[in-house]
Design a protein around this motif. Structure first.
Motif, PDB file in Angstrom:
ATOM      1  N   PHE A  29       0.813  -1.215   0.000  1.00  0.00           N
ATOM      2  CA  PHE A  29       0.000   0.000   0.000  1.00  0.00           C
ATOM      3  C   PHE A  29       0.843   1.261   0.000  1.00  0.00           C
ATOM      4  O   PHE A  29       0.529   2.227  -0.694  1.00  0.00           O
ATOM      5  N   SER A  30       1.925   1.247   0.756  1.00  0.00           N
ATOM      6  CA  SER A  30       2.643   2.480   1.047  1.00  0.00           C
ATOM      7  C   SER A  30       3.308   3.122  -0.161  1.00  0.00           C
ATOM      8  O   SER A  30       3.629   4.303  -0.134  1.00  0.00           O
ATOM      9  N   ILE A  31       3.509   2.367  -1.236  1.00  0.00           N
ATOM     10  CA  ILE A  31       4.249   2.927  -2.355  1.00  0.00           C
ATOM     11  C   ILE A  31       3.342   3.531  -3.422  1.00  0.00           C
ATOM     12  O   ILE A  31       3.831   4.054  -4.419  1.00  0.00           O
ATOM     13  N   TYR A  32       2.025   3.484  -3.208  1.00  0.00           N
ATOM     14  CA  TYR A  32       1.108   3.947  -4.238  1.00  0.00           C
ATOM     15  C   TYR A  32       0.364   5.205  -3.815  1.00  0.00           C
ATOM     16  O   TYR A  32      -0.026   5.362  -2.659  1.00  0.00           O
ATOM     17  N   ALA A  33       0.138   6.088  -4.788  1.00  0.00           N
ATOM     18  CA  ALA A  33      -0.755   7.216  -4.563  1.00  0.00           C
ATOM     19  C   ALA A  33      -2.187   6.707  -4.473  1.00  0.00           C
ATOM     20  O   ALA A  33      -2.538   5.688  -5.071  1.00  0.00           O
ATOM     21  N   MET A  34      -2.992   7.423  -3.718  1.00  0.00           N
ATOM     22  CA  MET A  34      -4.398   7.062  -3.538  1.00  0.00           C
ATOM     23  C   MET A  34      -5.261   8.282  -3.826  1.00  0.00           C
ATOM     24  O   MET A  34      -4.871   9.415  -3.523  1.00  0.00           O
ATOM     25  N   GLY A  35      -6.430   8.044  -4.373  1.00  0.00           N
ATOM     26  CA  GLY A  35      -7.316   9.155  -4.691  1.00  0.00           C
ATOM     27  C   GLY A  35      -8.746   8.885  -4.264  1.00  0.00           C
ATOM     28  O   GLY A  35      -9.166   7.738  -4.135  1.00  0.00           O
ATOM     29  N   TRP A  36      -9.453   9.963  -4.024  1.00  0.00           N
ATOM     30  CA  TRP A  36     -10.904   9.907  -3.775  1.00  0.00           C
ATOM     31  C   TRP A  36     -11.612  10.598  -4.932  1.00  0.00           C
ATOM     32  O   TRP A  36     -11.180  11.667  -5.399  1.00  0.00           O
ATOM     33  N   TYR A  37     -12.700   9.997  -5.373  1.00  0.00           N
ATOM     34  CA  TYR A  37     -13.536  10.529  -6.433  1.00  0.00           C
ATOM     35  C   TYR A  37     -14.985  10.442  -5.960  1.00  0.00           C
ATOM     36  O   TYR A  37     -15.296   9.722  -5.010  1.00  0.00           O
ATOM     37  N   ARG A  38     -15.859  11.151  -6.654  1.00  0.00           N
ATOM     38  CA  ARG A  38     -17.276  11.041  -6.324  1.00  0.00           C
ATOM     39  C   ARG A  38     -18.126  11.093  -7.586  1.00  0.00           C
ATOM     40  O   ARG A  38     -17.755  11.713  -8.576  1.00  0.00           O
TER      41      ARG A  38
END
Length: 114
Positions: A29-38
C-alpha cells in the motif's frame, strides 16, 4: 490483485462532518498514490469527479470545490486512506470512491440533507 473497500458514508445534515475510510489489500500500500472521487446522482461513471489525491510521500491535492473543507490522509500501517469532510453541503451528495492505479472500490454513499 489489489482490493479497495470504502466505508463511512451515511446521511448527514448540511454543515456536518463525516470521515470516509478506504481499506486496501493485495499489494504494498505504502508505495502507491491514492485518490478519492465522487459520482453525483444521475451522473455516469465517466463523469466521476476527482476530489483529492495523496501521494506515497504524503503530498496532497484537492479539487477547488472541496479545498479547505476536505482533508485526505493515509495510515500506511493500516493500509488505509481517509477523507475527512467538514462543512458539508447538499452538493457534496454523491457516491464516494477510492482509487489506486486502475482499481476502484465499490463506493460509499454520502447524502447531505436536512
Amino acid at each position: 490483485q489489489v482490493q479497495l473497500v470504502e466505508s463511512g458514508g451515511c446521511l448527514v445534515q448540511p454543515g456536518g462532518s463525516l470521515r470516509l475510510s478506504c481499506a486496501a489489500s493485495g499489494r504494498i500500500f505504502s508505495i502507491y498514490a491514492m485518490g478519492w472521487y465522487r459520482q453525483a446522482p444521475g451522473k455516469q461513471r465517466e463523469q466521476r469527479e476527482w476530489v483529492a489525491t495523496i501521494t506515497n510521500e504524503g503530498n496532497t491535492n484537492y479539487a477547488d470545490s472541496v479545498k479547505g473543507r476536505f482533508t485526505i490522509s493515509r495510515d500506511n500501517a493500516k493500509n488505509t486512506v481517509y477523507l475527512q469532510m467538514n462543512s458539508l453541503k447538499p452538493e457534496d451528495t454523491a457516491t464516494y470512491y477510492c482509487k489506486s492505479g486502475l482499481t476502484w472500490g465499490q463506493g460509499t454513499q454520502v447524502t447531505v440533507s436536512s
